[in-house]
Design a protein around this motif. Structure first.
Motif, short mmCIF file in Angstrom:
data_model
loop_
_atom_site.label_atom_id
_atom_site.label_comp_id
_atom_site.label_asym_id
_atom_site.label_seq_id
_atom_site.Cartn_x
_atom_site.Cartn_y
_atom_site.Cartn_z
N SER A 144 7.18 6.52 -3.59
CA SER A 144 5.81 6.43 -4.13
C SER A 144 5.13 7.77 -4.36
O SER A 144 4.02 7.80 -4.90
CB SER A 144 4.94 5.60 -3.18
OG SER A 144 4.91 6.19 -1.89
N SER A 145 5.75 8.88 -3.97
CA SER A 145 5.11 10.18 -4.15
C SER A 145 6.09 11.18 -4.72
O SER A 145 7.31 11.02 -4.64
CB SER A 145 4.55 10.70 -2.81
OG SER A 145 5.61 11.12 -1.97
N HIS A 177 11.03 7.62 5.25
CA HIS A 177 10.45 6.94 4.08
C HIS A 177 10.99 5.51 3.98
O HIS A 177 11.82 5.21 3.12
CB HIS A 177 10.77 7.71 2.80
CG HIS A 177 10.23 9.10 2.77
ND1 HIS A 177 8.91 9.37 2.50
CD2 HIS A 177 10.84 10.30 2.97
CE1 HIS A 177 8.72 10.68 2.54
NE2 HIS A 177 9.87 11.26 2.82
N GLU A 179 9.82 3.00 2.73
CA GLU A 179 9.51 2.31 1.47
C GLU A 179 10.69 2.31 0.51
O GLU A 179 10.70 1.56 -0.48
CB GLU A 179 8.29 2.95 0.81
CG GLU A 179 8.51 4.31 0.17
CD GLU A 179 8.32 5.48 1.12
OE1 GLU A 179 8.19 6.62 0.64
OE2 GLU A 179 8.30 5.25 2.35
N ASN A 205 5.73 2.73 -13.74
CA ASN A 205 4.37 3.20 -13.48
C ASN A 205 3.36 2.30 -14.18
O ASN A 205 3.67 1.67 -15.19
CB ASN A 205 4.19 4.63 -13.99
CG ASN A 205 5.18 5.60 -13.36
OD1 ASN A 205 6.05 6.12 -14.06
ND2 ASN A 205 5.05 5.85 -12.08
N LYS A 270 -1.74 -2.66 -6.90
CA LYS A 270 -1.89 -1.21 -6.90
C LYS A 270 -1.37 -0.59 -8.21
O LYS A 270 -0.31 -0.96 -8.70
CB LYS A 270 -1.14 -0.60 -5.72
CG LYS A 270 -1.76 -0.92 -4.37
CD LYS A 270 -1.03 -0.17 -3.25
CE LYS A 270 -1.71 -0.41 -1.91
NZ LYS A 270 -1.03 0.33 -0.81
N ASN A 272 -1.15 2.82 -8.26
CA ASN A 272 -0.69 4.15 -7.86
C ASN A 272 0.57 4.12 -7.01
O ASN A 272 0.91 5.11 -6.38
CB ASN A 272 -1.80 4.88 -7.11
CG ASN A 272 -2.19 4.17 -5.82
OD1 ASN A 272 -1.71 3.08 -5.52
ND2 ASN A 272 -3.07 4.79 -5.04
N ASP A 273 1.26 2.99 -6.97
CA ASP A 273 2.46 2.88 -6.15
C ASP A 273 3.54 2.11 -6.91
O ASP A 273 3.54 0.88 -6.95
CB ASP A 273 2.13 2.16 -4.83
CG ASP A 273 3.31 2.19 -3.85
OD1 ASP A 273 4.40 2.61 -4.25
OD2 ASP A 273 3.12 1.77 -2.69
N ALA A 274 4.45 2.85 -7.52
CA ALA A 274 5.50 2.25 -8.35
C ALA A 274 6.63 1.63 -7.53
O ALA A 274 7.55 1.05 -8.11
CB ALA A 274 6.07 3.29 -9.31
N THR A 275 6.56 1.72 -6.20
CA THR A 275 7.57 1.06 -5.37
C THR A 275 7.28 -0.42 -5.19
O THR A 275 8.12 -1.18 -4.72
CB THR A 275 7.67 1.70 -3.97
OG1 THR A 275 6.45 1.47 -3.25
CG2 THR A 275 7.92 3.19 -4.06
N LYS A 276 6.05 -0.84 -5.53
CA LYS A 276 5.64 -2.22 -5.33
C LYS A 276 5.67 -3.00 -6.64
O LYS A 276 4.93 -2.68 -7.58
CB LYS A 276 4.21 -2.26 -4.74
CG LYS A 276 4.06 -1.55 -3.40
CD LYS A 276 4.78 -2.31 -2.29
CE LYS A 276 4.42 -1.77 -0.92
NZ LYS A 276 4.77 -0.36 -0.70
N ASP A 322 -1.45 6.91 -10.67
CA ASP A 322 -0.13 7.10 -10.05
C ASP A 322 0.23 8.58 -10.10
O ASP A 322 0.35 9.16 -11.19
CB ASP A 322 0.92 6.29 -10.80
CG ASP A 322 2.26 6.24 -10.07
OD1 ASP A 322 2.56 7.20 -9.33
OD2 ASP A 322 3.00 5.26 -10.25
#
Length: 351
Positions: A144-145, A177, A179, A205, A270, A272-276, A322
């Motif tokens: 996510s970052s 991490h 995630e 994204n 969200k 701002n979190d492309a893992t979700k 993001d």
């Protein structure tokens, strides 16, 4: 204070201001390059770690190096014009220059060795504005970052002694991490297709669509294929260029199509979190059909000089919050500058 002294003082102030402006610009340049804060993650560091993984192949992209150019049109049905004032979503056709690729920095890698594939598109609007997008055939991003993406690349670098990633480094990364675990679980069970034509490509994204009233709509999008899925075969694994050859063969038989489908966020989703991944029950809108009808080699091809920066957006589209988007944009620019400079040197050497 006499008039002469006052004038001299004003002159000195002006000169000082004139000198400060370029100094500030220099400082900003150095800061952006990481020279003043060497511990800060920069595009140079991202590119360097990618090169350590795939090697340096001058004149090629530093990631998704192996690919092929495609040409076609996007036929908008007008459905998304209620979400965005961008002219591309009004009814009509827009010329598209695109590129299919596989992940990694080695342009000679076998197609079957890399599970992650990409579709990049540049839409040329009639008013001169462009929309550029880079999508991947996976459901979500591993981290996510920007910092964790860099750490992931470093943790998966081949160990010189074995030629494979060090399991201890990878384990330490996963513990730091967690995630990333859903992505590894997806990759473990994922069966690649036998063709780019049957892959679904996702923006990953989030972005914002802006309508004519100025209202913003948080979205992600996908290119959903019309071609039926078929799994990677043993025969495909005998041909290191099977994806490119398959695509060229299919386009000789006729055009290939994908639907552009927007997924609208609901409260709590969200941006701002492309893992979700957003829940499957979210509202979707089919905005039209991408029609590709020609493929060309990437070197000296129409896609070769295009930087598929995801932040090149027309009026009516905007980035979300993001943080990975800015990092992608910066790294793409660095990669573009490196390879175009190398290509110019190579061309000069052959004169």
């Amino acid at each position: 204070m006499n008039i002469k002294a006052h004038i001299n003082k004003q002159t000195l102030v002006r000169l000082a201001l004139v000198g400060i402006i370029p100094l500030i610009l220099c400082l900003l340049f150095l800061w952006a390059g990481g020279w003043l804060t060497p511990e800060r993650l920069t595009s140079d560091k991202l590119i360097n770690v990618l090169q350590q993984s795939g090697g340096i192949h001058k004149g090629y992209r530093r990631n998704h190096a192996k690919g092929i150019c495609v040409l076609g049109n996007f036929i908008s049905n007008g459905n998304a014009s209620t979400l965005s004032r961008a002219s591309i979503f009004s009814k009509g056709e827009t010329a598209v220059t695109g590129r299919f690729a596989i992940a990694g920095g080695n342009p000679g890698a076998p197609d079957y060795a890399v599970p992650v594939r990409s579709m990049a598109l540049s839409f040329q609007q009639a008013n001169g504005e462009q929309w550029r997008t880079g999508m991947n055939a996976m459901p979500f991003f591993p981290v996510s970052s920007v910092e964790s993406f860099y750490e992931l690349q470093a943790a998966t670098l081949p160990d010189p002694a074995t030629g494979k990633p060090n399991p201890e480094k990878l384990h330490a990364f996963v513990m730091k991490h967690p995630e990333v675990k859903p992505f590894f679980a997806w990759a473990k069970q994922y069966t690649p297709s036998s063709s780019w034509a049957s892959d679904r490509f996702n923006s990953l994204n989030a972005f914002r669509l802006i309508d004519r009233a100025g209202n913003e709509h948080l979205v992600r999008w996908s290119m959903v294929p019309h071609t039926r899925f078929s799994p990677l075969s043993d025969a495909d694994k005998q041909n290191k260029d099977f994806l490119q050859q398959d695509l060229a063969h299919r386009l000789e038989q006729g055009a290939l199509e994908w639907d552009l489908v927007f997924t609208l966020a609901q409260a709590g989703d969200k941006g701002n979190d492309a893992t979700k991944a957003w829940p499957a029950d979210r509202k979707t809108i089919n905005a039209g059909t991408l029609v590709l009808n020609k493929a060309l080699p990437q070197q000296q091809g129409p896609c070769n000089d295009i930087n598929y920066d995801p932040l090149i957006l027309p009026d009516g589209m905007a980035a979300s919050d993001d943080p990975i988007l800015n990092a992608r944009s910066s790294a793409y620019a660095k990669s573009y500058n490196l390879r175009t400079h190398e290509q110019a040197q190579q061309a000069g050497a052959h004169l």
